[in-house]
Design a protein around this motif. Sequence first.
Motif, PDB file in Angstrom:
ATOM      1  N   PHE A  24       0.962   4.337  -2.777  1.00  0.00           N
ATOM      2  CA  PHE A  24       0.826   5.729  -2.332  1.00  0.00           C
ATOM      3  C   PHE A  24       2.036   6.562  -2.746  1.00  0.00           C
ATOM      4  CE2 PHE A  24       1.778   8.922   0.963  1.00  0.00           C
ATOM      5  CZ  PHE A  24       0.648   9.709   0.845  1.00  0.00           C
ATOM      6  N   THR A  25       3.227   5.999  -2.606  1.00  0.00           N
ATOM      7  CA  THR A  25       4.440   6.725  -2.977  1.00  0.00           C
ATOM      8  C   THR A  25       4.466   7.055  -4.455  1.00  0.00           C
ATOM      9  OG1 THR A  25       5.671   5.644  -1.192  1.00  0.00           O
ATOM     10  CG2 THR A  25       6.958   6.630  -2.979  1.00  0.00           C
ATOM     11  N   LEU A  71       0.831  -1.207   0.000  1.00  0.00           N
ATOM     12  CA  LEU A  71       0.000   0.000   0.000  1.00  0.00           C
ATOM     13  C   LEU A  71       0.866   1.258   0.000  1.00  0.00           C
ATOM     14  CD1 LEU A  71      -2.731  -1.105   2.578  1.00  0.00           C
ATOM     15  CD2 LEU A  71      -2.880  -1.118   0.079  1.00  0.00           C
ATOM     16  N   GLU A  72       1.964   1.231   0.727  1.00  0.00           N
ATOM     17  CA  GLU A  72       2.863   2.380   0.747  1.00  0.00           C
ATOM     18  C   GLU A  72       3.526   2.593  -0.604  1.00  0.00           C
ATOM     19  OE1 GLU A  72       4.117   2.111   5.491  1.00  0.00           O
ATOM     20  OE2 GLU A  72       5.531   1.545   3.916  1.00  0.00           O
ATOM     21  N   ALA A 100       1.916   7.408  -6.436  1.00  0.00           N
ATOM     22  CA  ALA A 100       0.903   8.427  -6.717  1.00  0.00           C
ATOM     23  C   ALA A 100       1.422   9.817  -6.337  1.00  0.00           C
ATOM     24  CB  ALA A 100      -0.383   8.112  -5.951  1.00  0.00           C
ATOM     25  N   VAL A 101       2.103   9.921  -5.209  1.00  0.00           N
ATOM     26  CA  VAL A 101       2.632  11.223  -4.778  1.00  0.00           C
ATOM     27  C   VAL A 101       3.717  11.700  -5.737  1.00  0.00           C
ATOM     28  CG1 VAL A 101       3.882  12.405  -2.947  1.00  0.00           C
ATOM     29  CG2 VAL A 101       2.039  10.834  -2.365  1.00  0.00           C
ATOM     30  N   TRP A 114      -1.345   3.108 -11.310  1.00  0.00           N
ATOM     31  CA  TRP A 114      -1.861   1.761 -11.046  1.00  0.00           C
ATOM     32  C   TRP A 114      -1.079   0.698 -11.815  1.00  0.00           C
ATOM     33  CZ3 TRP A 114      -4.459   0.334  -7.105  1.00  0.00           C
ATOM     34  CH2 TRP A 114      -5.135  -0.876  -7.076  1.00  0.00           C
TER      35      TRP A 114
END
Length: 450
Positions: free
Chosen positions: A241-242, A237-238, A244-245, A271
């Motif tokens: 998220f990373t 999950l991280e 995407a940022v 994705w």
Amino acid sequence: AGPGVLIGTALGGALLKWTLPYGWGWPTCMMFASILAATDPVAVVALLKEVGASKRLGHIIDGEAMVNDGTAIVVFTLLNDIAKGHDKTAGEIAAFFAWVPIGATLVGLGIALGCHAWLGLGAVAGDHLVQISVTLFACYLCYLVAEFQAQASGVLAVVVLGVAIGAFGRGFFTGETEHSLHHFWEMLTFAANTVLFILTGVIIAETTVKNTIKGESGGEEALLTAEDLGWGVLVYLEVIFTRAVVLAILFPILRRCGYGLTWRDACVCVWGGLRGAVGLALALVVSEENDLYPDKNVGPVVLLCTGVVVVLTLAVNGTTTAPLLQRLGLTRQEVQVQVAVRKARRHIREQCLAVYHEHLTTSDDVMGTADFRVVSELVPFLSAEEDLEDKDFGLSTQGGGGGAGGAKASPGFRQGGVIDKEQQEQEQKYVKLLKEQSDGKGSPIGSGGG
């Protein structure tokens, strides 16, 4: 790829430092984050081709991964030494980042020049076995020289070699040689990925079972437990998220540079950033050097979490990318493809009408005295009007008007052109004349009638 890997490594290392319960230091967490920064979107690129997505999007994802892997390996090499306890000054780090890409570029271009000279020999031209052997030999030679002799990045050197040969030496590979070369490297890539995944799975299973048995029987603390799988899911999950940022930070630049990135493309890139062979290979390196790290239990945990991330990105992201593309409206075929298909259909229609005109208006041994009315009922395109879908794409008819078709072409048709309203009326008139001729009501259509 370069700035994205650096930002992703910094942000991912911070998240790993704050969330993982192993008590690792910053160098180890940063090293682990550099492993997870390497992407392997082979499955996504193949999916983009299957669903008819834009080639531009496929080039963006594939090109980013090609340079991304080399950059991630360079960053991992530096951070891995620091995680082992080797001190590095700011000057040494700057010199490392300056020389590695430059040295890799020089080695790659040098080997590429040698390949061009070798492939240009008259004795080699047309011999696909020798040419394929040259590419294989050049890749390994380039990697070994850059990695161990020039102290640069072997992966980046091979990337430069491939780009140089593809850009300036593509003319040496023609016909059968080009197809054989593609098949050879596809098979080699498939075999290498398969062996790497199997090897990683065996090592993870062996490490897990061995340490679990030690913990249960010998009273020693197990290196891997069921909780580590849960931490692996959190790392996955991280990673999402990373990424995407990172894309959100670089999006204003990417939107104005290169192909131009839209927000839909950015969603697919986030994705579709799968992890694969490169990450597993680096995790295996850490696992083999576990005793060299001052932090506890680095090798087994890094290998297990990397395996979990790879499996989840393939099983979750890889299987849901197609619905995401459909949801974002990126699966529509390109306009050029649709136009090419319609032109091909019209060309086939023209050729068929020419053949029917030739055989149905004369008595020969093939058709005899066929009744054109029955034929037109059985062959719908002889009487059906041509669609006008091309107007949706703003296509205009170019070229001169259709002349006499003679015995080999029906009047009113342009070869390879787009049929407009006037041409459709001429086609209907032509079909009507053929029907009248078959009924004996009209005058025969000569070789130049229209």
